[in-house]
Scaffold this motif. Structure first.
Motif, PDB file in Angstrom:
ATOM      1  N   VAL A 111       0.245   1.261 -10.323  1.00 23.28           N
ATOM      2  CA  VAL A 111       1.526   0.697  -9.886  1.00 23.28           C
ATOM      3  C   VAL A 111       1.626   0.947  -8.375  1.00 23.28           C
ATOM      4  O   VAL A 111       1.754   2.091  -7.925  1.00 23.28           O
ATOM      5  CB  VAL A 111       2.717   1.343 -10.634  1.00 23.28           C
ATOM      6  N   ILE A 112       1.529  -0.118  -7.612  1.00 22.96           N
ATOM      7  CA  ILE A 112       1.497  -0.048  -6.153  1.00 22.96           C
ATOM      8  C   ILE A 112       2.878  -0.456  -5.639  1.00 22.96           C
ATOM      9  O   ILE A 112       3.347  -1.566  -5.936  1.00 22.96           O
ATOM     10  CB  ILE A 112       0.426  -1.022  -5.600  1.00 22.96           C
ATOM     11  N   GLU A 335      -1.781   9.013  -0.670  1.00 25.93           N
ATOM     12  CA  GLU A 335      -2.914   8.270  -1.215  1.00 25.93           C
ATOM     13  C   GLU A 335      -3.154   6.973  -0.466  1.00 25.93           C
ATOM     14  O   GLU A 335      -2.269   6.455   0.226  1.00 25.93           O
ATOM     15  CB  GLU A 335      -2.689   7.968  -2.705  1.00 25.93           C
ATOM     16  N   VAL A 336      -4.368   6.479  -0.583  1.00 25.52           N
ATOM     17  CA  VAL A 336      -4.704   5.121  -0.134  1.00 25.52           C
ATOM     18  C   VAL A 336      -5.352   4.413  -1.316  1.00 25.52           C
ATOM     19  O   VAL A 336      -5.985   5.039  -2.165  1.00 25.52           O
ATOM     20  CB  VAL A 336      -5.644   5.113   1.094  1.00 25.52           C
ATOM     21  N   CYS A 337      -5.157   3.119  -1.356  1.00 24.63           N
ATOM     22  CA  CYS A 337      -5.620   2.340  -2.502  1.00 24.63           C
ATOM     23  C   CYS A 337      -6.261   1.044  -2.016  1.00 24.63           C
ATOM     24  O   CYS A 337      -5.753   0.399  -1.094  1.00 24.63           O
ATOM     25  CB  CYS A 337      -4.415   2.049  -3.399  1.00 24.63           C
ATOM     26  N   THR A 348      -3.952  -0.210   1.160  1.00 21.11           N
ATOM     27  CA  THR A 348      -2.598   0.294   1.398  1.00 21.11           C
ATOM     28  C   THR A 348      -2.594   1.321   2.532  1.00 21.11           C
ATOM     29  O   THR A 348      -3.563   2.044   2.741  1.00 21.11           O
ATOM     30  CB  THR A 348      -2.001   0.943   0.131  1.00 21.11           C
ATOM     31  N   ILE A 349      -1.472   1.354   3.234  1.00 24.19           N
ATOM     32  CA  ILE A 349      -1.252   2.328   4.317  1.00 24.19           C
ATOM     33  C   ILE A 349       0.013   3.117   3.953  1.00 24.19           C
ATOM     34  O   ILE A 349       1.064   2.503   3.731  1.00 24.19           O
ATOM     35  CB  ILE A 349      -1.014   1.604   5.669  1.00 24.19           C
ATOM     36  N   GLY A 374       1.236  -2.250   4.598  1.00 26.33           N
ATOM     37  CA  GLY A 374       1.875  -1.128   5.276  1.00 26.33           C
ATOM     38  C   GLY A 374       3.004  -0.543   4.449  1.00 26.33           C
ATOM     39  O   GLY A 374       3.525  -1.193   3.541  1.00 26.33           O
ATOM     40  N   LEU A 375       3.381   0.707   4.749  1.00 31.31           N
ATOM     41  CA  LEU A 375       4.510   1.361   4.076  1.00 31.31           C
ATOM     42  C   LEU A 375       4.384   1.263   2.556  1.00 31.31           C
ATOM     43  O   LEU A 375       5.350   0.985   1.857  1.00 31.31           O
ATOM     44  CB  LEU A 375       5.830   0.728   4.532  1.00 31.31           C
TER      45      LEU A 375
END
Ligand SMILES: [Zn+2]
Length: 429
Positions: A111-112, A335-337, A348-349, A374-375
């Motif tokens: 879930v992003i 985290e980054v995805c 993702t940032i 971003g965000l």
């Protein structure tokens, strides 16, 4: 005799052709594994709220337009991912974890959740209360909103249907954003994906990725800022749900408009014009989109810890102005995805990366088009390269950042993700 035979054969032949084409399309639909669905939920506060962005003690009197959480769920085989973007300043990680824990239909880590970074939505962090030392978060609204977003994901997942993805991007969308720190460092790339039903084509959703602070408005009315008119433009033309993800818009990529046409913070016409312009460019770029049938779907992510160097943030956490808390060792987990949808790549940032950082990350990415969300999955403030951190030019951004080690640690994990070397097996500390 020959003529009679051909007449007899014609209807049979036609019927055979029709039947075979029906069989082909049925086969296509059966073989079509990629599915998509979209939806949105109104998250506008009912009570007056402390508005996040700019100074303290800015309380809303009403809402000019509604704030939404917008969700796309995509699925292929056993892989299912939800992409959510909220008309909010940011969604800190502990709130994302709360939302994920309530989602049943999608694996929590898939879930992003991102934020558009509107500067005219309710406080989600605590920084914009009546005074610097008093949180501006309405906890009742926040708890309700977290539940609403989790339910939105589950409701959306019920509507999954076979879909194709149409990708488009252009690298020269000017006249919408500007960099007020270093004008020449400006990412003008617009990346778009439209999900369309596989049969009887209908738009399910359109993701728009473009870097720009939604901060034209600064008054006492709640608004999604320019994304409101972006949504309206795209949804009116295409149908479906338009979802906006910001990019590397930190330090300081903001909307390009004539500030003399209205008092600062009151330029509704500029917000409308910028949103419509971005919407129009989205529609234009989609004319030349590449349709991908049944795109492969991959996801990989890396959790890592960053030291919370910002002494002011540490004090605000101690004073309970900021909710959430660092680990006992003083670090924050983030985290980054990376998501792959066919040839396209999404990364993702966890905050507001400066545009030079964004350019560097895009150079590390291999997909086409490239989406920098971003965000997303956290709200850690500005993300500056170590050589920029503390410079007079970036004194504001440096003071509104978790710390100077955030960027190198993020890049280190981005590289590992992009090399597809691991999924959380060896987090970098
Ligand atoms: Zn910002």
């Amino acid at each position: 005799m020959l003529k009679v035979l051909s007449l007899l054969l014609r209807p049979i032949g036609t019927a055979f052709l029709v039947l075979s084409s029906l069989l082909v399309s049925a086969d296509c639909v059966n073989a079509q594994q990629f599915k998509a669905a979209a939806g949105k939920v109104d998250i506008t506060p009912v009570q007056p709220a402390f508005i996040a962005g700019y100074g303290n003690n800015r309380k809303s009197v009403d809402a000019h337009d509604r704030l939404f959480a917008r969700c796309i769920v995509i699925e292929r085989g056993s892989q299912r991912i939800a992409l959510v973007s909220c008309d909010l300043i940011g969604v800190p990680r502990f709130e994302i974890l709360n939302i994920r824990s309530m989602v049943n239909s999608v694996a929590a880590e898939n879930v992003i959740i991102g934020a558009t970074h509107t500067h005219s939505g309710p406080d989600t962090l605590g920084m914009w209360g009546p005074a610097l030392t008093v949180s501006g978060v309405d906890k009742k609204w926040l708890i309700h909103t977290e539940k609403q977003i989790a339910e939105l994901v589950d409701q959306t997942a019920l509507n999954l249907e076979p879909a194709i993805a149409r990708f488009a991007s252009t690298s020269d969308v000017r006249g919408i954003s500007k960099n007020i720190r270093v004008p020449a460092i400006l990412d003008t790339q617009l990346a778009v994906v439209q999900f369309v039903t596989a049969v009887n084509p209908r738009t399910i959703a359109t993701i728009v990725n473009y870097a720009c602070h939604p901060e034209i408005l600064n008054n006492h009315h709640i608004t999604a800022d320019f994304p409101h008119w972006l949504y309206e433009t795209v949804e009116t033309a295409l149908g479906g749900t338009c979802v906006y993800f910001n990019g590397a818009q930190g330090g300081m990529v903001t909307a390009a408009y004539d500030v003399s046409t209205a008092p600062r913070g009151e330029n509704w016409a500029a917000a409308e014009a910028i949103g419509k312009m971005l919407g129009t460019r989205t529609l234009e770029v989609l004319h030349d989109a590449t349709a991908i049938t049944d795109p492969e779907l991959t996801i990989a992510k890396r959790k890592f810890h960053i030291p919370l160097e910002n002494a002011r943030y540490r004090t605000l956490i101690k004073m309970k102005v900021f909710s959430g808390a660092p680990d006992p060792d003083g670090t924050l987990e983030t985290e980054v995805c990376r998501i792959g949808i066919g040839p396209a790549e999404f990364l993702t940032i966890p905050g507001e990366a400066l545009p030079n950082v964004g350019f560097y990350i895009k150079r590390l990415m291999h997909g086409n088009p490239k989406f920098l969300l971003g965000l997303t999955n956290d709200f850690l403030g500005y993300i500056l390269a170590p050589e920029d951190f503390g410079l007079e030019l970036y004194s504001y951004e440096s003071g509104q950042s978790a710390g100077s080690s955030l960027e190198p640690l993020m890049i280190q994990n981005d590289k590992l993700l992009l090399e597809r070397s691991a999924t959380e097996t060896k987090p970098v500390h």
